[in-house]
Enzyme design. Structure first.
Site, mmCIF file in Angstrom:
data_model
loop_
_atom_site.group_PDB
_atom_site.id
_atom_site.type_symbol
_atom_site.label_atom_id
_atom_site.label_comp_id
_atom_site.label_asym_id
_atom_site.label_seq_id
_atom_site.Cartn_x
_atom_site.Cartn_y
_atom_site.Cartn_z
ATOM 1 N N ARG A 228 2.174 0.501 1.473
ATOM 2 C CA ARG A 228 3.116 -0.100 2.421
ATOM 3 C C ARG A 228 2.713 0.307 3.835
ATOM 4 N NH1 ARG A 228 4.390 -3.018 -1.142
ATOM 5 N NH2 ARG A 228 6.437 -3.317 -2.101
ATOM 6 N N ASP A 252 -4.621 -3.392 3.573
ATOM 7 C CA ASP A 252 -4.086 -4.582 2.896
ATOM 8 C C ASP A 252 -2.627 -4.800 3.271
ATOM 9 O OD1 ASP A 252 -4.281 -6.764 0.989
ATOM 10 O OD2 ASP A 252 -2.880 -5.589 -0.239
ATOM 11 N N GLU A 257 4.287 -7.189 9.035
ATOM 12 C CA GLU A 257 3.352 -8.121 8.400
ATOM 13 C C GLU A 257 3.726 -9.534 8.819
ATOM 14 O OE1 GLU A 257 3.201 -7.422 4.182
ATOM 15 O OE2 GLU A 257 2.216 -5.495 4.449
ATOM 16 N N HIS A 276 -2.031 -8.601 2.650
ATOM 17 C CA HIS A 276 -1.186 -8.142 1.543
ATOM 18 C C HIS A 276 -1.504 -8.942 0.265
ATOM 19 C CE1 HIS A 276 2.845 -5.970 0.640
ATOM 20 N NE2 HIS A 276 2.154 -6.134 -0.482
#
Ligand SMILES: NC(=O)c1ccc[n+]([C@@H]2O[C@H](COP(=O)([O-])OP(=O)(O)OC[C@H]3O[C@@H](n4cnc5c(N)ncnc54)[C@H](OP(=O)(O)O)[C@@H]3O)[C@@H](O)[C@H]2O)c1
Length: 314
Positions: A228, A252, A257, A276
């Site tokens: 996260r 990632d 985001e 992600h």
């Protein structure tokens, strides 16, 4: 006896997970704009995390929540994105494990990309045929795992096959599997050539990898975050990249985001960002099997798999 009503928020692309459910259950799809308003008879809810679908999350607890709900299954492995009122349902389970192999493979790809300088070594013209040796190997490198749960363990078995030395930091102790050494945070930070964040986002892990951690890492470490974004302090990361304390970062996940347009991390020459996506390619059969097995257990009054401890275990 009326069937057990399962309300669900699954978007179209996930609805194959609902095939072949045991007898004695009925399904009701919830409209995305009122997906948290429970039908009066619903005893089970299959929920998608706020990020994962087009479900509208209400700003406040819906009136009457949790109604007759006795069990909520979150399709995601992490449950940090759900507001606290969600956990008023007596029993909560999660999708932990279903995507761990995909994420572990993604992590090894991130490690190899840095050691083998991918994609930069691939050429598109004869003029570019200029061998520049100096690629690295994973063999003999130290892998630091922050978190040794479902994902961390899958990464470890794959990294062991590449001959890496594996150190893992976790909350509990226990006996480490062969080839893995459990260690405290400082030891893992100081030893790792490749450092992977595989922790849940909790009050204890938010911001855990920040300037204090970067002061203790092995200079030039490759940092990978597949967990996260909020576990990592991105400003501190930028400073550590610029000072050379961090050699490379593969992200990632970020916070927020996506990162805002023009954010420095997008164009940093020693940063790889993916949207992600590391979970992708996960085992849909395993996800479906988990749902079916847990429904069977629920009907039989047995203990369910992947129970989230009360209060999310915080
Ligand atoms: N990028 C993606 O698409 C994606 C997909 C799936 C999951 N994730 C993220 O990855 C996270 C990890 O997934 P998982 O399935 O591996 O979870 P998991 O099986 O629950 O494992 C979590 C690990 O973190 C450790 N841990 C938790 N709190 C800690 C603390 N305060 N200090 C040290 N260690 C701590 C646990 O320690 P113990 O073993 O001692 O309990 C455990 O080893 C999820 O929560 C989710 O946020 C991301």
């Amino acid at each position: 006896m009326p069937p057990l009503l399962i309300a669900h928020q699954l978007p179209e692309r996930f609805q194959q997970l609902l095939e072949g459910l045991p007898g004695g259950v009925a399904l009701q799809a919830l409209p995305p704009d009122s997906a948290w308003e429970m039908p009066a008879a619903a005893e089970i809810l299959f929920a998608v995390p706020p990020r994962g679908g087009n479900v509208v999350l209400p700003a406040q607890k819906p009136p009457g929540w949790p109604g007759r709900l006795r069990w909520l299954h979150a399709l995601s492995a992490g449950v940090d994105e759900f507001p606290s009122w969600v956990f008023e349902v007596p029993l909560v389970t999660c999708g932990r494990g279903s995507n761990s192999v995909a994420i572990a493979e993604f992590t090894l790809a991130a490690l190899l990309a840095v050691e083998k300088r991918l994609p930069k070594i691939w050429i598109e013209s004869a003029e570019a045929w200029v061998p520049r040796p100096g690629l690295g190997t994973l063999q003999g490198k130290a892998l630091g795992l922050l978190g040794f749960g479902s994902i961390g363990q899958k990464i470890a078995t794959r990294a062991a096959a590449f001959g890496m030395e594996i150190l893992a930091f976790r909350r509990t102790g226990g006996t480490a599997p062969s080839g893995v050494h459990f260690a405290d945070l400082d030891t893992v930070l100081a030893a790792a050539d490749h450092l992977v964040i595989a922790l849940p986002l909790t009050p204890a892990t938010a911001g855990l990898v920040g300037s204090a951690a970067f002061a203790r890492v092995k200079p030039g470490v490759h940092l990978v975050n597949i967990a996260r974004g909020r576990i990592l302090d991105h400003e501190a990361l930028l400073a550590a990249l610029d000072s050379g304390q961090v050699g490379f970062a593969s992200l990632d996940v970020t916070e927020p985001e996506p990162l805002p347009p023009g954010h420095k991390l997008y164009t940093h020459e020693r940063v790889h960002i993916s949207p992600h996506i590391s979970w992708s390619g996960g085992d849909r059969a395993a996800q479906g099997n988990l749902l079916r097995e847990n429904i069977r257990r629920f009907q039989a009054g047995e203990t369910l798999l992947n129970i989230v401890p009360p209060g999310r275990g915080y």
